[in-house]
Each structure stands twice: as structure tokens, then as C-alpha cells.
Scaffold this active site. Structure first.
Site, mmCIF file in Angstrom:
data_model
loop_
_atom_site.group_PDB
_atom_site.id
_atom_site.type_symbol
_atom_site.label_atom_id
_atom_site.label_comp_id
_atom_site.label_asym_id
_atom_site.label_seq_id
_atom_site.Cartn_x
_atom_site.Cartn_y
_atom_site.Cartn_z
ATOM 1 N N CYS A 16 0.813 -1.208 0.000
ATOM 2 C CA CYS A 16 0.000 0.000 0.000
ATOM 3 C C CYS A 16 0.842 1.252 0.000
ATOM 4 C CB CYS A 16 -0.931 -0.001 1.193
ATOM 5 S SG CYS A 16 -2.358 0.989 0.873
ATOM 6 N N VAL A 17 0.280 2.317 -0.530
ATOM 7 C CA VAL A 17 0.778 3.666 -0.576
ATOM 8 C C VAL A 17 1.394 4.175 0.721
ATOM 9 C CG1 VAL A 17 -0.511 4.546 -2.456
ATOM 10 C CG2 VAL A 17 -1.665 4.124 -0.337
#
Ligand SMILES: Cc1cc2nc3c(=O)[nH]c(=O)nc-3n(C[C@H](O)[C@H](O)[C@H](O)COP(=O)(O)OP(=O)(O)OC[C@H]3O[C@@H](n4cnc5c(N)ncnc54)[C@H](O)[C@@H]3O)c2cc1C
Lengths: 424, 105
Positions: B104-105
Site C-alpha cells: 500500500c501507498v
């Protein structure tokens, strides 16, 4: 009289209170904001405190300085939200009713989530720089550093400002060199990711930079425990990394109040519609900033863009219209790379960071995904912008909430962006 | 996206060998992929993980991460490493026929 209640007076909550006070009629709408703290921290400054670039005075101001007169400030710890009753209870027992609730309680480190992290080494050999206290203690410890194994570590994704650990590593490299300690220090970057960063093109460039700076990288490291007796971190698949000093980013989690209210996911983040910022399953609850589960970076810039979008949607909600504004996941992050240089990333849900110019297409002056002095000055100027424009919710000239593709070299993007974002 | 086959059945795979069309997934394909990942034969314990991924994917359109497997799926991390050594989430997602989990980011 109706009430908008804002939970959390950090970056996002403060901005929302200022936006809404300008837009809502004083005679019709009360705006109240709750926080357990009096201080507002400029968290990006925590990165610089350990190296003496900023001191405590650069990063702390009283919250009240940024919240307008027409907004009611309430100091207190949020105990629980009761959506069925449209009310929030504080730890003191006080009950706050609302017509519209905005959740902006952010995210915080949770070192207790890793076995042994709060052991004997915590705050002695093992530090964090994600909190004011942590960063302060780390600054003191670095003053006594004589050399050895300095391990910079990410426990678990997602974390707020996901580039910060890399920036810390680059700044440490430059700081050690300047203090004649670099050849006595083995600098090691340990990450649960398979690359240096989460986005493919940026990851490649940053990996290269780590190599150039002679920083050893340990990938795919899912931490199982910290062993304070032998000073090492141990992964679930039994790999070990020994440290003389550990600088870790512990698991980040949303407020326990969200969990207590049954409003959170496994990280206590509020499941939120990624376009409208309405909490899933609750018409009159909205969320923004680090407290949500929307799949973009948790960053001040994101909170700023979200606040503009959410203000429009709350006006729509009040007027009984369909929510018209959609957030695209826009994030804009500077990356300090040491020696007075930096990178700039500009991206959203769909578009990964690529090279180009910002904010004026073709001109800049900022260069995207390239190491320049101007990007470093951009990052340093961000502190002034944060205290003087962002929190007051003034528009930043030339920078729009929606990502602009003008000035970006899109062919550079790899095909890998199609893969699913998940928490590893 | 390339035309490929697993044990003679034509399927679409991405460059890392993950199915790009979940409709092509069958338990037989799962068993074959488990063989490639070195975790065959699949036991009831493996299937509990694969089923949780499938249920959760239907709901959220994303492969659950470790903490979600623990908290929502009730599967402890140490079991996941025992069942799918070296990168349990990536392996289990591939065998379950879902996209490669990018972090994830
Ligand atoms: C080291 C570091 C570097 C960073 N660098 C950058 C950068 O360069 N650029 C960038 O854009 N962003 C950066 N960030 C991220 C940025 O600071 C955050 O994304 C931003 O502050 C999020 O705002 P927020 O309002 O969601 O949360 P916060 O600002 O954290 O506010 C949350 C508020 O809620 C309150 N609260 C929580 N729970 C309760 C409760 N139960 N009761 C009462 N009050 C409660 C807290 O006291 C706090 O005031 C960085 C962060 C860190 C840690």
C-alpha cells in the site's frame, strides 16, 4: 441551532473548521472541535529534529492559534462515538450531540503491536521519529553516536508519510558524513516492501540512490519481534538484523476511540468512500486525513486536498443535494535526499509518480522525481506554508485538489500500476 | 497479459504468474499453483486461508493484508508462515487466483 462536530484538531480537523466557518451561517450552524491536546505539531518537522535542522520551537504551536473565533474548542479525550444516537462521549463523561460528524483523529504509532518493541531497548537503543517525544529523544541519542550498526526500519504498511523513513536514511547518511562518522557506521534500511517504495517508477530511482550512498537494504522483512537482550530484530521467517541503534517506524494505527465505537477496520481506520469522503454506512459521518482507509498516502498535502473536496460535499449534504465533489487521491510529497537536495512526487489513486515539472507545466520550478536543490527549498518552505496558509485553509496558488497530468512524462510509467494496492 | 496454461488449461496470467481473470480459477488450478509454490498438497488449513481471501476480496476488491488475516480472518501470522513459507500473502493470493498484492501507498 445545528452542530457540526469535528473530532481531532490536527492538520485535517483544523482546516475543516476554518473552511466550514467561512461557508456556514453563524446563526444556523455551530461548529465544535474536540482534541485531547493543546499543542499542534508540525509533524514533517519531526524528520529534521534528530539532525538539529529544526528545534522544538519550529514544530510546536498552540492549537488555538489556528482555530477561528466562531469555532467552539473543546479539550477532552474522545471515548466513543454513537452513530445511532448522533452523539460522542468524552472520557469525562460529557456528551456532545451532532448533526454532522467529521472524523479527523489521524493515526499514531503503536509499538505495542510488535512483540518486544517496548522492551529494555525502547528509548535507549530503539527510537522512533514519528512523535515529538520520540524525535526529541533520538536527537539526544544521536549526539552520543560513535559508530556501529544504525538500522532504519519500517514495521508494517501502511504508515503515514511513507517516504519519511527513506528521507531519514538519506539525511542520516549526510549527517554522519558531515560529522566524520559515516565510515564508522554501517547504515541499513529494513522494509517489509519488496522495493524501496510502494510505487514502481519512484521505487527504482530511490533504490538506485540507496545503492549509490552505500546503504544496505533488507527487503520483504515482516517483523515478528524485537530482542532487547541481543539487540536485534527478528522476522516471522526467522531472519535477524542486529543493531546498535534502531530507528523504527512502529505499526501505525488509528485512534482507539474508533475501535471502541465499532467504526474501524483492522487498523482502526474508518471505512470511507474514497471519492466523497463519506463514512461507509453512515450518511452524516465524514472522515478525512490519516483517519480514513482511502488508498492514497497519509500526508498533510492529502488532508489539504481532501478538506477542499469535503467542504463542497458537506455544503451539498446540508442542502439535500447529491454529493458532487470527488477526491482523486491526489498526493504531493517532497523527499529530502540529503546535501540540500530533494525530490518531489505528485500522484493519485490511478497515476503513479513520474518525471515532469510542477506546478507550472514545462516550467516548474519544481522538477518531479528528479533530485534538485529547488525541491529541497520547496520542502523547507513547506513549514512556512503549513503554519501560515495550509492550516488557515487558504488556497495554495497554482496547486489544485485534482492531480494535473500537464507537465508529466506519462510514458515513463510502467505497466505494473495495474496491480492491486493492499496492505502487505 | 499473456496466454498461458496451467496443467494444460488455458488461462491468462500476468508477468508474475498471477491469474488476471478470476473466472478461470478452479480448485484444480489452485492445487497446481500450490505445487509451483512448493506448498502442495493443499490441506483444510490452507483452504481456510484461501476461502477467507476469496470472501474478503468479494467484499473489498483487494487482497487482505496480514493484520486483516489475523483480526478479521482469525488466522495467526505464525500459521500463515507455516502454511505458506516465504511471503504468505503473495503465495496465498496467487493460489487463490487473485492479483499480486502490491504494497500500500
Ligand atoms: C515524521 C513525519 C514526517 C511527515 N512529513 C510529511 C511531509 O513532508 N508532507 C506531508 O504532506 N505530510 C507529512 N507527514 C504527514 C502529516 O503530518 C499527516 O498526514 C497529517 O498531519 C495528518 O493530519 P490529520 O489531521 O489527519 O492527523 P493529525 O494531524 O495527527 O491530528 C489528529 C488529532 O486528533 C487528536 N486525537 C486523536 N485521537 C483522539 C482522542 N481519542 N481524543 C481526542 N483527540 C484525539 C490528536 O491529538 C491530534 O491532534 C509527516 C508525518 C510524520 C510523522
Amino acid at each position: 441551532m445545528k452542530t457540526v462536530l469535528i473530532l481531532g484538531a490536527g492538520t485535517a480537523g483544523t482546516m475543516m473548521s476554518n473552511h466550514l466557518r467561512r461557508r456556514l451561517d453563524d446563526d444556523e450552524w455551530a461548529i465544535r472541535i474536540v482534541d485531547e491536546r493543546e499543542e499542534h505539531y508540525y509533524q514533517p518537522g519531526f524528520l529534521f529534529m534528530p539532525f538539529g535542522v529544526y528545534d522544538e520551537r519550529d514544530v510546536v504551536r498552540p492549537q488555538r492559534k489556528f482555530i477561528g473565533n466562531g469555532v467552539g474548542r473543546i479539550r477532552g479525550k474522545i471515548e466513543q462515538i454513537d452513530p445511532a444516537e448522533n452523539c460522542v462521549t468524552l472520557a469525562s463523561g460529557e456528551r456532545l450531540d451532532y448533526d454532522i460528524l467529521i472524523v479527523a483523529t489521524g493515526t499514531d504509532i503503536a509499538p505495542d503491536q510488535t512483540e518486544g518493541m517496548l522492551g529494555a531497548d525502547w528509548q535507549n537503543r530503539a527510537f522512533d521519529f514519528y512523535t515529538f517525544e520520540g524525535s526529541r529523544r533520538l536527537a539526544a541519542a544521536l549526539k552520543d553516536w560513535k559508530g556501529g550498526r544504525l538500522v532504519v526500519h519500517i514495521s508494517e504498511m501502511p504508515i503515514k508519510c511513507p517516504v519519511a523513513p527513506l528521507e531519514f536514511t538519506f539525511l542520516a547518511d549526510a549527517w554522519l558524513t558531515r560529522n566524520g562518522l559515516r565510515d564508522k557506521t554501517e547504515l541499513i534500511f529494513v522494509t517489509p516492501l519488496s522495493g524501496a517504495f510502494t510505487k514502481p517508477v519512484a521505487s527504482k530511482i530511490l533504490s538506485h540512490l540507496l545503492e549509490e550512498k552505500n546503504i544496505k537494504v533488507v527487503n520483504d522483512f515482516a517483523i515478528g519481534s524485537v530482542d532487547s537482550d541481543s539487540h536485534k530484530i527478528v522476522s516471522w521467517d526467522n531472519r535477524e538484523v542486529a543493531y546498535d541503534m534502531l530507528v523504527t517506524v512502529p505499526t501505525n494505527m488509528g485512534s482507539a476511540a474508533i475501535d471502541r465505537s465499532g467504526l474501524g477496520d483492522e487498523f482502526n481506520y474508518v471505512p470511507t468512500d474514497k471519492a466523497t469522503l463519506q463514512a461507509k454506512g453512515h450518511e452524516n459521518i465524514f472522515a478525512l486525513g490519516d483517519a480514513t482507509d482511502v488508498p492514497t498516502s497519509k500526508a498533510g498535502s492529502v488532508a489539504h486536498f481532501e478538506a477542499e473536496i469535503l467542504t463542497e460535499n458537506i455544503m451539498d449534504y446540508i442542502a439535500g443535494r447529491e454529493l458532487s465533489a470527488g477526491f482523486d487521491g491526489h498526493a504531493n510529497c517532497f523527499i529530502e535526499s540529503g546535501y540540500g537536495k530533494g525530490f518531489l512526487l505528485d500522484f493519485n489513486y490511478e497515476q503513479e509518480p513520474v518525471t515532469g515539472t510542477f506546478p507550472i507545466p514545462g516550467l516548474g520550478p519544481m522538477q518531479l522525481l528528479r533530485e534538485t536543490r529547488m525541491n529541497h527549498w520547496g520542502k523547507m518552505a513547506f513549514k512556512w506554508v503549513y503554519w501560515n496558509m495550509l492550516l488557515q485553509a487558504r488556497p495554495i496558488p497554482l496547486v489544485k485538489p485534482e492531480l494535473s497530468l500537464a507537465g508529466k512524462n506519462l510514458q515513463a510509467a510502467s505497466r505494473e500500476t495495474a496491480t492491486q494496492p493492499i496492505h502487505n | 497479459m499473456s496466454e498461458n496454461s496451467i496443467i494444460g488449461i488455458a488461462v491468462d496470467l500476468d508477468e508474475s504468474g498471477y491469474l488476471t481473470n478470476h473466472d478461470q480459477w478452479t480448485p484444480v488450478i489452485a492445487e497446481a499453483l500450490a505445487g509451483e509454490e512448493g506448498v502442495a498438497p493443499l490441506t483444510d488449513e490452507h483452504w481456510k486461508v484461501l476461502k477467507f481471501i476469496a470472501e474478503d476480496y468479494k467484499e473489498r476488491e483487494t487482497v487482505p493484508g496480514m493484520r486483516r488475516m489475523n483480526k478479521v480472518g482469525g488466522i495467526p501470522t505464525k500459521d500463515l508462515y507455516r502454511l505458506f513459507p516465504d511471503g504468505p500473502i503473495k503465495k496465498a493470493a496467487r493460489i487463490a487466483g487473485y492479483p499480486k498484492p502490491a504494497s500500500c501507498v
